[in-house]
Design an enzyme around this catalytic site. Structure first.
Site, PDB file in Angstrom:
ATOM      1  N   ASP A 148      56.199  63.942  79.513  1.00  0.00           N
ATOM      2  CA  ASP A 148      57.023  64.187  78.323  1.00  0.00           C
ATOM      3  C   ASP A 148      58.436  64.657  78.653  1.00  0.00           C
ATOM      4  O   ASP A 148      59.229  64.917  77.756  1.00  0.00           O
ATOM      5  CB  ASP A 148      56.336  65.199  77.390  1.00  0.00           C
ATOM      6  CG  ASP A 148      56.255  66.602  77.980  1.00  0.00           C
ATOM      7  OD1 ASP A 148      56.712  66.804  79.124  1.00  0.00           O
ATOM      8  OD2 ASP A 148      55.734  67.505  77.305  1.00  0.00           O
ATOM      9  N   ARG A 187      50.301  77.549  92.056  1.00  0.00           N
ATOM     10  CA  ARG A 187      51.680  77.110  91.807  1.00  0.00           C
ATOM     11  C   ARG A 187      52.666  78.086  92.458  1.00  0.00           C
ATOM     12  O   ARG A 187      53.676  77.675  93.031  1.00  0.00           O
ATOM     13  CB  ARG A 187      51.946  77.014  90.300  1.00  0.00           C
ATOM     14  CG  ARG A 187      53.400  76.670  90.002  1.00  0.00           C
ATOM     15  CD  ARG A 187      53.682  76.503  88.524  1.00  0.00           C
ATOM     16  NE  ARG A 187      55.106  76.246  88.310  1.00  0.00           N
ATOM     17  CZ  ARG A 187      55.650  75.968  87.139  1.00  0.00           C
ATOM     18  NH1 ARG A 187      54.903  75.902  86.055  1.00  0.00           N
ATOM     19  NH2 ARG A 187      56.954  75.747  87.034  1.00  0.00           N
ATOM     20  N   ARG A 213      59.756  80.156  89.429  1.00  0.00           N
ATOM     21  CA  ARG A 213      59.423  79.665  88.094  1.00  0.00           C
ATOM     22  C   ARG A 213      57.979  79.999  87.719  1.00  0.00           C
ATOM     23  O   ARG A 213      57.688  80.308  86.552  1.00  0.00           O
ATOM     24  CB  ARG A 213      59.644  78.145  88.059  1.00  0.00           C
ATOM     25  CG  ARG A 213      59.342  77.490  86.729  1.00  0.00           C
ATOM     26  CD  ARG A 213      60.321  77.852  85.643  1.00  0.00           C
ATOM     27  NE  ARG A 213      59.865  77.353  84.346  1.00  0.00           N
ATOM     28  CZ  ARG A 213      60.199  77.864  83.181  1.00  0.00           C
ATOM     29  NH1 ARG A 213      61.006  78.895  83.108  1.00  0.00           N
ATOM     30  NH2 ARG A 213      59.745  77.344  82.059  1.00  0.00           N
ATOM     31  N   ASN A 227      50.226  67.068  86.176  1.00  0.00           N
ATOM     32  CA  ASN A 227      51.216  66.966  87.253  1.00  0.00           C
ATOM     33  C   ASN A 227      50.549  67.084  88.621  1.00  0.00           C
ATOM     34  O   ASN A 227      49.422  67.552  88.721  1.00  0.00           O
ATOM     35  CB  ASN A 227      52.266  68.078  87.085  1.00  0.00           C
ATOM     36  CG  ASN A 227      53.376  67.638  86.151  1.00  0.00           C
ATOM     37  OD1 ASN A 227      53.780  66.493  86.153  1.00  0.00           O
ATOM     38  ND2 ASN A 227      53.870  68.577  85.353  1.00  0.00           N
ATOM     39  N   HIS A 229      59.866  61.864  87.140  1.00  0.00           N
ATOM     40  CA  HIS A 229      60.796  62.945  87.511  1.00  0.00           C
ATOM     41  C   HIS A 229      61.892  62.447  88.456  1.00  0.00           C
ATOM     42  O   HIS A 229      62.438  63.207  89.242  1.00  0.00           O
ATOM     43  CB  HIS A 229      60.062  64.139  88.148  1.00  0.00           C
ATOM     44  CG  HIS A 229      59.280  64.941  87.164  1.00  0.00           C
ATOM     45  ND1 HIS A 229      58.579  66.080  87.506  1.00  0.00           N
ATOM     46  CD2 HIS A 229      59.066  64.771  85.837  1.00  0.00           C
ATOM     47  CE1 HIS A 229      57.981  66.580  86.437  1.00  0.00           C
ATOM     48  NE2 HIS A 229      58.257  65.793  85.411  1.00  0.00           N
ATOM     49  N   TYR A 250      65.378  66.339  86.832  1.00  0.00           N
ATOM     50  CA  TYR A 250      64.720  66.693  88.094  1.00  0.00           C
ATOM     51  C   TYR A 250      65.456  66.166  89.322  1.00  0.00           C
ATOM     52  O   TYR A 250      65.177  66.603  90.433  1.00  0.00           O
ATOM     53  CB  TYR A 250      63.275  66.177  88.105  1.00  0.00           C
ATOM     54  CG  TYR A 250      62.318  67.069  87.362  1.00  0.00           C
ATOM     55  CD1 TYR A 250      61.562  68.031  88.020  1.00  0.00           C
ATOM     56  CD2 TYR A 250      62.172  66.962  85.978  1.00  0.00           C
ATOM     57  CE1 TYR A 250      60.684  68.856  87.333  1.00  0.00           C
ATOM     58  CE2 TYR A 250      61.305  67.780  85.279  1.00  0.00           C
ATOM     59  CZ  TYR A 250      60.560  68.728  85.967  1.00  0.00           C
ATOM     60  OH  TYR A 250      59.708  69.551  85.285  1.00  0.00           O
TER      61      TYR A 250
END
Length: 440
Positions: A170, A93, A283, A147, A199, A263
């Site tokens: 969610d 990520r 993030r 995701n 999103h 988003y």
């Protein structure tokens, strides 16, 4: 009342404790007989699992608990598979976020190049788990919120069209919790209309159970503050999320007829996002230094003390979404929930083969879509571009096509040119060796 067997795929995830705590909190309406954690990372899962071994003995000794890295053990005789896997974990990520930032392009886990990279890693993992479930428990349901949900949902539509999988997210619930706090009501009382992609969506109606229109009051607040308001939440209440909720007022200004998903800031204000992102501390770093440490520290504390009394695991409202969905399927409750489903005319003037996020009624046989009518040209144009990105990513994965993945990146609103798209793609290919199919 029947007791259900649950398999949590992604047992070593930082989200697993929230799901289990929520399941425990709903034992009266959704009782569990067996709970199994499954992960392909034995050491990571073991920390979470050993903590819950202790916690469940103390709080729910009637539940038969196990954890495994063996698919046959995990997926045999299960009723529900709750899947939230992260292929490549947070280390990948971090690369998803930092590689695009080298080119002043949005670096985000589900949006733009980062989401595309993550999607290319996730497709194979989700298909593998789905196949295990169908081999060992063909009547089970897979509730998937791994995701990037939009790309994963498109892949399952293309490659496993008859599977018993329901793709969910969610995030709209998280936003509705904020909306409810703004209005001083309970989000469970909302009657909504919503359309979009995952999103990438908009509320067109929010009413209470008596039919009163709540949109005007919400819009007045959002125009000044976005969705920013303090909500007790372990997941979405740090400063970066407050900034995201505040930015909604600018996203809303582009179309004040609707209320947007948070988003959309990545697609409508990518220059702003890049300017307000620390390329060296994204993030992913925040999560690794925050939630990751908090969850695993709480687990180790339980193991060390040998008791879960006063432990750091808490029930999280976001996790209630997956429990409500499982309950609706199990007991035919006809609950109205947002799902990611094949359009097939539910949005009348949009691609029938697109995976759209819309309200559905859930019962024992699955879901029934609620028609959202025709959508405005502005949203339709944005969605056509974005759904093309998602379809091209899946085609690139299926065909091993460099060309189609380059096209997907070029089409993303977050990427300024085909030239930059190609540079990012080449870097992502290098970073994802061993995770992506080989591209030609």
């Amino acid at each position: 009342m029947k007791k259900f067997s649950i398999t949590v795929a992604g047992g070593g995830s930082t989200f697993t404790p929230r799901i289990i705590m929520m399941l425990l909190d709903h034992q009266e309406e959704f009782p569990i007989g067996k709970l199994c954690l499954y992960d392909n990372d034995k050491d990571r899962q073991e920390v979470i699992a050993k903590a819950f071994e202790i916690l469940l003995k103390e709080r729910a000794p009637q539940i038969e608990f196990s954890y495994t890295v063996e698919p046959e053990v995990a997926f045999t005789d299960t009723d529900f598979v709750m899947a939230h896997i992260r292929v490549g974990k947070y280390a990948m990520r971090e690369k998803d976020e930092k590689i695009p930032m080298k080119y002043s392009v949005v670096g985000q886990e589900t949006c733009g190049p980062g989401g595309i990279a993550y999607g290319m890693r996730s497709i194979g993992g989700i298909l593998e788990i789905l196949d295990y479930m169908e081999k060992y428990s063909p009547n089970a349901w897979m509730l998937n919120y791994s995701n990037p949900a939009a790309i994963v949902a498109e892949a399952t539509r293309r490659l496993r069209p008859n599977s018993r999988i329901i793709n969910i997210c969610d995030m709209p619930l998280g936003i509705m919790i904020h909306m409810a706090k703004i209005l001083g009501v309970n989000e469970k009382e909302f009657d909504i209309s919503y359309f979009g992609l995952n999103h990438f969506g908009w509320w067109t109606q929010i009413k209470d159970k008596e039919g009163n229109d709540l949109m005007p009051k919400l819009k007045t607040y959002v125009k000044e503050h976005g969705y920013d308001i303090h909500v007790e939440s372990a997941q979405h209440d740090d400063e970066s999320w407050h900034e995201t909720y505040r930015k909604v007022k600018d996203v809303y200004a582009v179309d004040p007829e609707t209320l947007p998903n948070t988003y959309l800031k990545y697609y409508l204000y990518p220059d702003y996002v890049v300017a307000h992102t620390d390329a060296n501390y994204t993030r992913a770093n925040q999560v690794m230094d925050g939630r990751e440490k908090t969850v695993f520290s709480a687990a180790r504390d339980i193991i060390e003390k040998g008791t879960a009394k006063d432990c750091g695991f808490v029930v999280d409202d976001h996790a209630s979404y997956i429990v409500d969905l499982a309950r609706a399927l199990a007991f035919n409750t006809k609950e109205k929930m947002l799902l990611i489903v094949p359009n097939e005319g539910a949005i009348e003037n949009f691609d029938p083969e697109a995976m759209v996020e819309i309200p559905c009624i859930i019962g024992k046989d699955g879901y029934e879509k609620i028609n959202q009518g025709r959508i405005p040209q502005f949203q339709k144009g944005l969605m056509e571009q974005q759904v093309s990105v998602e379809k091209l990513v899946v085609e690139a994965w299926i065909e091993g096509s460099y060309q189609k993945l380059w096209q997907a990146l070029t089409l993303s609103r977050t990427v300024p040119s085909a030239g930059i798209a190609k540079q990012i793609l080449d870097d992502l290919i290098e970073a994802n060796k061993g995770y992506w199919p080989e591209l030609k």
